[in-house]
Design a protein around this motif. Structure first.
Motif, mmCIF file in Angstrom:
data_model
loop_
_atom_site.group_PDB
_atom_site.id
_atom_site.type_symbol
_atom_site.label_atom_id
_atom_site.label_comp_id
_atom_site.label_asym_id
_atom_site.label_seq_id
_atom_site.Cartn_x
_atom_site.Cartn_y
_atom_site.Cartn_z
ATOM 1 N N ASN A 131 0.729 -1.341 0.074
ATOM 2 C CA ASN A 131 -0.057 0.058 0.018
ATOM 3 C C ASN A 131 0.755 1.210 -0.035
ATOM 4 O OD1 ASN A 131 -2.466 -1.282 -0.088
ATOM 5 N ND2 ASN A 131 -2.384 -1.519 2.216
ATOM 6 N N PHE A 132 1.992 1.390 0.761
ATOM 7 C CA PHE A 132 3.055 2.422 0.648
ATOM 8 C C PHE A 132 3.477 2.800 -0.775
ATOM 9 C CE2 PHE A 132 7.321 4.234 0.876
ATOM 10 C CZ PHE A 132 7.030 5.369 1.657
ATOM 11 N N HIS A 133 3.765 1.561 -1.620
ATOM 12 C CA HIS A 133 4.265 1.589 -2.831
ATOM 13 C C HIS A 133 3.206 2.267 -3.664
ATOM 14 C CE1 HIS A 133 7.434 -1.531 -1.878
ATOM 15 N NE2 HIS A 133 7.889 -0.267 -1.325
ATOM 16 N N TRP A 134 2.016 1.925 -3.556
ATOM 17 C CA TRP A 134 1.078 2.265 -4.666
ATOM 18 C C TRP A 134 0.130 3.440 -4.166
ATOM 19 C CZ3 TRP A 134 0.727 0.004 -9.374
ATOM 20 C CH2 TRP A 134 1.363 -0.868 -9.710
ATOM 21 N N GLY A 135 0.395 3.985 -2.883
ATOM 22 C CA GLY A 135 -0.486 4.845 -2.309
ATOM 23 C C GLY A 135 -0.351 6.583 -2.388
ATOM 24 N N LEU A 136 -0.441 7.124 -1.356
ATOM 25 C CA LEU A 136 -0.603 8.726 -1.002
ATOM 26 C C LEU A 136 0.806 9.145 -1.743
ATOM 27 C CD1 LEU A 136 -1.572 9.141 2.519
ATOM 28 C CD2 LEU A 136 -3.080 9.231 0.556
ATOM 29 N N HIS A 137 1.881 8.493 -1.491
ATOM 30 C CA HIS A 137 3.247 9.026 -1.983
ATOM 31 C C HIS A 137 3.257 8.917 -3.516
ATOM 32 C CE1 HIS A 137 4.495 8.741 2.185
ATOM 33 N NE2 HIS A 137 5.468 9.381 1.940
ATOM 34 N N ALA A 138 2.742 7.821 -4.101
ATOM 35 C CA ALA A 138 2.744 7.835 -5.581
ATOM 36 C C ALA A 138 1.798 8.729 -6.302
ATOM 37 C CB ALA A 138 2.528 6.396 -5.922
ATOM 38 N N TRP A 139 0.598 8.969 -5.734
ATOM 39 C CA TRP A 139 -0.253 9.698 -6.291
ATOM 40 C C TRP A 139 0.072 11.237 -6.033
ATOM 41 C CZ3 TRP A 139 -3.317 8.707 -10.026
ATOM 42 C CH2 TRP A 139 -3.481 7.210 -10.405
ATOM 43 N N ALA A 140 0.654 11.429 -4.886
ATOM 44 C CA ALA A 140 1.125 13.011 -4.759
ATOM 45 C C ALA A 140 2.196 13.401 -5.848
ATOM 46 C CB ALA A 140 1.785 12.916 -3.594
ATOM 47 N N ILE A 141 3.153 12.573 -6.323
ATOM 48 C CA ILE A 141 4.058 12.930 -7.471
ATOM 49 C C ILE A 141 3.212 13.300 -8.527
ATOM 50 C CG2 ILE A 141 5.782 11.858 -8.730
ATOM 51 C CD1 ILE A 141 6.612 10.184 -6.350
ATOM 52 N N TYR A 142 2.258 12.362 -8.667
ATOM 53 C CA TYR A 142 1.377 12.698 -10.142
ATOM 54 C C TYR A 142 0.539 14.019 -9.873
ATOM 55 C CZ TYR A 142 1.950 8.032 -11.785
ATOM 56 O OH TYR A 142 2.090 6.636 -12.203
ATOM 57 N N ALA A 143 -0.070 14.256 -8.535
ATOM 58 C CA ALA A 143 -0.768 15.204 -8.364
ATOM 59 C C ALA A 143 -0.154 16.375 -8.684
ATOM 60 C CB ALA A 143 -1.422 15.087 -7.085
ATOM 61 N N LEU A 144 1.029 16.675 -7.887
ATOM 62 C CA LEU A 144 1.782 17.830 -7.708
ATOM 63 C C LEU A 144 2.130 18.343 -9.111
ATOM 64 C CD1 LEU A 144 2.143 19.809 -5.565
ATOM 65 C CD2 LEU A 144 4.349 19.159 -5.185
ATOM 66 N N THR A 145 2.805 17.355 -9.958
ATOM 67 C CA THR A 145 3.316 17.632 -11.219
ATOM 68 C C THR A 145 2.122 18.113 -12.060
ATOM 69 O OG1 THR A 145 5.122 15.987 -10.930
ATOM 70 C CG2 THR A 145 4.505 16.699 -13.059
ATOM 71 N N PHE A 342 -9.060 18.899 -7.132
ATOM 72 C CA PHE A 342 -7.708 18.016 -7.890
ATOM 73 C C PHE A 342 -7.026 17.232 -6.955
ATOM 74 C CE2 PHE A 342 -3.768 17.947 -9.510
ATOM 75 C CZ PHE A 342 -3.882 17.714 -10.801
ATOM 76 N N VAL A 343 -6.789 17.821 -6.048
ATOM 77 C CA VAL A 343 -5.647 16.892 -4.954
ATOM 78 C C VAL A 343 -6.569 15.979 -4.292
ATOM 79 C CG1 VAL A 343 -4.223 17.223 -2.873
ATOM 80 C CG2 VAL A 343 -4.060 18.784 -4.683
ATOM 81 N N GLY A 344 -7.756 16.239 -3.948
ATOM 82 C CA GLY A 344 -8.433 15.344 -3.334
ATOM 83 C C GLY A 344 -8.823 13.916 -4.372
ATOM 84 N N GLY A 345 -9.278 14.562 -5.249
ATOM 85 C CA GLY A 345 -9.567 13.426 -6.493
ATOM 86 C C GLY A 345 -8.410 12.479 -7.045
ATOM 87 N N VAL A 346 -7.076 13.099 -7.085
ATOM 88 C CA VAL A 346 -6.077 12.580 -7.475
ATOM 89 C C VAL A 346 -5.265 11.891 -6.515
ATOM 90 C CG1 VAL A 346 -3.815 12.810 -8.853
ATOM 91 C CG2 VAL A 346 -5.826 14.110 -9.370
ATOM 92 N N VAL A 347 -5.146 12.402 -5.718
ATOM 93 C CA VAL A 347 -4.497 11.536 -4.267
ATOM 94 C C VAL A 347 -5.289 10.521 -3.534
ATOM 95 C CG1 VAL A 347 -3.076 12.002 -2.192
ATOM 96 C CG2 VAL A 347 -2.874 13.418 -4.131
ATOM 97 N N LEU A 348 -6.425 11.037 -3.097
ATOM 98 C CA LEU A 348 -7.180 10.152 -1.986
ATOM 99 C C LEU A 348 -7.895 8.975 -2.540
ATOM 100 C CD1 LEU A 348 -8.653 13.043 0.496
ATOM 101 C CD2 LEU A 348 -6.540 11.525 0.659
ATOM 102 N N VAL A 349 -8.529 9.252 -3.931
ATOM 103 C CA VAL A 349 -9.622 8.078 -4.334
ATOM 104 C C VAL A 349 -8.723 7.007 -4.783
ATOM 105 C CG1 VAL A 349 -11.371 7.912 -6.218
ATOM 106 C CG2 VAL A 349 -11.417 9.865 -4.891
ATOM 107 N N PRO A 350 -7.832 7.357 -5.638
ATOM 108 C CA PRO A 350 -7.016 6.229 -6.298
ATOM 109 C C PRO A 350 -6.148 5.503 -4.907
ATOM 110 C CG PRO A 350 -6.591 8.019 -7.770
ATOM 111 C CD PRO A 350 -7.392 8.597 -6.337
ATOM 112 N N THR A 351 -5.795 6.238 -4.129
ATOM 113 C CA THR A 351 -5.125 5.476 -2.963
ATOM 114 C C THR A 351 -6.007 4.682 -2.348
ATOM 115 O OG1 THR A 351 -3.654 7.280 -2.473
ATOM 116 C CG2 THR A 351 -3.889 6.080 -0.500
#
Length: 497
Positions: A131-145, A342-351
Motif C-alpha cells: 500500500n505504501f508503494h501504490w498509495g499517497l506518495h505515488a499519487w502525490a507525485i502525479y498530483a503535484l506535477t 484536484f488534489v482530493g480526487g487525484v490523491v485520495l480516491v485512487p489511494t
C-alpha cells in the motif's frame, strides 16, 4: 533553434535506446542495472525526502486558502464528468500495474518479511509495504506535477509544457531557455521509456492469462510477440479520434471490468478474511505512511537494503518517470476544477481504491498461504506474472475471471499508450492541447518499439532498471516545478469565504 531541435533530439535518444535494446538487450539491461544501483546507493535519502516533501506540499495546498483556486479562469467548468475524470486518470496512472502486482507484490514482500516476523504479522506488514508503494506518495507525485502544469497552463495561459512554469516564473533568458529545453527533453525520455516498461509488463500478464485460459504450456517469446502485435493494431484506432471519444470510453470499460472482478472475488472468496484485512491494512497504512516515507533502512542488513532499492526506491523513481506523462495528462482533463478538488480526487480516491484492491487480491493470496496447502508462495517465487491466475483457478468460474483479467489488462495497456502518445504529441507541438493524428501515430510507433525492447529483455527486474535509468534525472525537474508553483501562488488574491 532549441524548440526545433527538441523533437529530433528526443526521437534520436529514445530511438537509440530502442535500437540498442533490440540489438543487445542483455547489454542494455546490465548497463541500466549497474548505473541505477550506484545512484540508489548514493541518493536513497534524497529520493525519499523528495517524495515525502511532495506529499506534504500537495496536502498543505489542498487544505490552505489556495485550495479554492480554480485550475483555469474563474468561470471555467470541468470538461469531463467526475466518473470519467477519475477513471481516465486512474487508467492512465496505474491500471495495468494493479492487475499485474495485485497478488504478486504482497506475496513477494512476504517472502522477505517472514524471515523477521511471525507469519501472520509478516502478511500484514507485507500488505502495508504494498500500500505504501501504490498509495499517497505515488499519487502525490502525479498530483503535484499535474497541478503545476494545469495551474500555469489554464490559469496563466502558458503552453502545456514542463518548461512553461520555469520560463514564466524566472523569465526568458539564455539560462532559463536551456533549463526549460532540457526539462522538456528529460520529460519526453522519461515518459517514453517508462511507458515501454508498462507495455512489457502488461504483455507478460496477458500472455500468462492466455496460457492459463486455454491450458497452454509456456509458449515463450513468440506468444508475447503475437500479443504485442495485436496490441499495436488495437491502440491505433483510439489515436485517430479525439480524447473524449477514445480514452474516456476505453477507461470506463476497463475500470468497469476491473471493478466487477474485484467485487466478484470479494463476494465469492473468504469475505470475512478479506474485509478484516482491508480494514486493518487501511488503519495501519494511514497511521504509518508518513513515517515510512522517511525510512531508508540504513542500519539494517544488506538483504533488506537490496530489497529497499529493488522495490521502494524503484517504485518512487518509477512514479517520477511517469510524473510528466500522467501529470500532463491529468492536467489536460482537469480544467475547471479547484486545487482542493484536484488534489482530493487525484490523491485520495485512487489511494483508497488501491488499498481495497490489494486487500482483496493480496488477501486471497495470503489466505492461500496461511489457511490452505496451496503452493502459492512457490508460484510467487518462480512465476510473478502467473500468480494471480494461479489463485483465480481456485475460485468459482475461473475461466470468466481469468478472461476478465486478460481483457482489463489489455485495455489498460491501450489506455496507457494512447494517453502517453497524446501527451508526447502535446510536447512535440509546443504544448498544443490537441496534437494531430500524424504526431500521435508517430509517437505510437516509438512507444511500440520501446515496449518491444522491454519484452525482449524477458525480465521484470531488467524492465524496472531501464525505467529507473530514464527517470532518475527528472526528480530535480519536478522539485523545480514545485518551487515555481509556490512562488507564483504568492501573487494570487484568494477571497475568504
Amino acid at each position: 533553434m532549441l524548440k526545433t531541435a527538441l523533437l529530433p533530439t528526443a526521437l534520436l535518444i529514445t530511438g537509440a535506446v530502442a535500437v540498442w535494446g533490440i540489438l543487445d538487450t542483455t547489454g542494455l539491461a546490465a548497463f541500466a542495472s549497474q548505473l541505477v544501483a550506484v545512484q540508489f546507493t548514493s541518493r536513497a535519502w534524497f529520493i525519499m525526502l523528495a517524495v515525502s516533501f511532495m506529499l506534504i506540499t500537495s496536502v498543505a495546498l489542498a487544505l490552505s486558502r489556495y485550495g479554492r483556486i480554480k485550475l483555469g479562469h474563474d468561470d471555467d467548468e470541468p470538461e469531463f464528468s467526475t466518473i470519467s475524470w477519475l477513471t481516465m486518470l486512474f487508467a492512465a496512472g496505474m491500471g495495468v500495474g494493479l492487475l499485474y502486482w495485485g497478488t504478486a507484490e504482497p506475496l513477494t514482500h512476504y517472502l522477505i518479511v517472514a524471515d523477521y516476523q511471525d507469519p501472520r504479522e509478516a502478511a500484514g506488514f507485507a500488505l502495508f509495504l504494498t500500500n505504501f508503494h501504490w498509495g499517497l506518495h505515488a499519487w502525490a507525485i502525479y498530483a503535484l506535477t499535474g497541478l503545476v502544469i494545469a495551474y500555469f497552463g489554464f490559469r496563466r495561459d502558458c503552453p502545456t509544457l514542463v518548461s512553461a512554469p520555469i520560463l514564466h516564473v524566472f523569465g526568458v533568458n539564455p539560462v532559463t531557455r536551456c533549463v526549460g529545453w532540457l526539462s522538456d527533453l528529460l520529460a519526453i525520455v522519461a515518459i517514453a521509456i517508462g511507458l515501454g516498461g508498462s507495455v512489457a509488463m502488461g504483455v507478460f500478464q496477458v500472455q500468462e492469462g492466455v496460457e492459463a485460459l486455454f491450458g497452454l504450456p509456456d509458449m515463450g517469446l513468440w506468444l508475447a510477440l503475437a500479443i504485442f502485435a495485436v496490441l499495436c493494431a488495437a491502440y491505433v484506432p483510439p489515436l485517430l479520434v479525439d480524447l473524449g471519444r477514445g480514452m474516456a470510453l476505453l477507461s470506463n470499460i476497463a475500470m468497469a471490468v476491473a471493478g466487477g472482478l474485484l467485487i466478484f472475488i470479494l463476494l465469492t472468496g473468504p469475505t470475512h478474511f478479506l474485509m478484516g484485512g482491508i480494514v486493518e491494512a487501511a488503519g495501519e497504512y494511514f497511521s504509518g505512511a508518513f513515517t515510512q516515507g522517511f525510512r531508508t533502512f540504513t542500519f539494517l542488513d544488506e538483504r533488506v537494503g537490496d530489497w529497499f532499492q529493488s522495490w521502494t526506491l524503484t517504485y518512487m523513481v518509477w512514479w517520477l518517470a511517469w510524473a510528466p506523462f500522467v501529470g500532463v495528462f491529468i492536467a489536460r482533463i482537469s480544467r475547471g476544477r479547484t486545487i482542493r478538488q484536484f488534489v482530493g480526487g487525484v490523491v485520495l480516491v485512487p489511494t483508497a481504491f488501491s488499498i481495497v484492491w490489494f486487500g482483496v487480491f493480496g488477501g486471497v493470496g495470503f489466505y492461500g498461504v496461511l489457511n490452505t496447502d496451496l503452493p502459492v508462495l512457490e508460484v510467487a517465487r518462480n512465476n510473478v506474472s502467473g500468480v494471480t491466475f494461479f489463485v483465480l483457478e481456485n475460485f468459482p468460474l475461473p475461466t470468466l475471471t481469468i478472461a476478465a483479467v486478460v481483457v482489463a489488462a489489455f485495455l489498460f495497456i491501450i489506455t496507457s499508450v494512447v494517453s502517453a502518445a497524446f501527451v508526447l504529441g502535446m510536447f512535440s507541438t509546443g504544448g498544443g492541447l490537441n496534437p494531430s493524428v500524424r504526431i500521435k501515430l508517430s509517437w505510437g510507433v516509438v512507444l511500440g518499439a520501446l515496449g518491444l525492447v522491454m519484452i525482449l529483455s524477458g525480465s521484470i527486474d531488467a524492465v524496472k532498471s531501464i525505467i529507473a535509468l530514464g527517470a532518475l534525472p527528472f526528480v530535480f525537474i519536478v522539485l523545480l516545478l514545485v518551487v515555481c508553483l509556490l512562488k507564483e501562488l504568492k501573487s494570487e488574491r484568494v477571497q475568504e469565504p
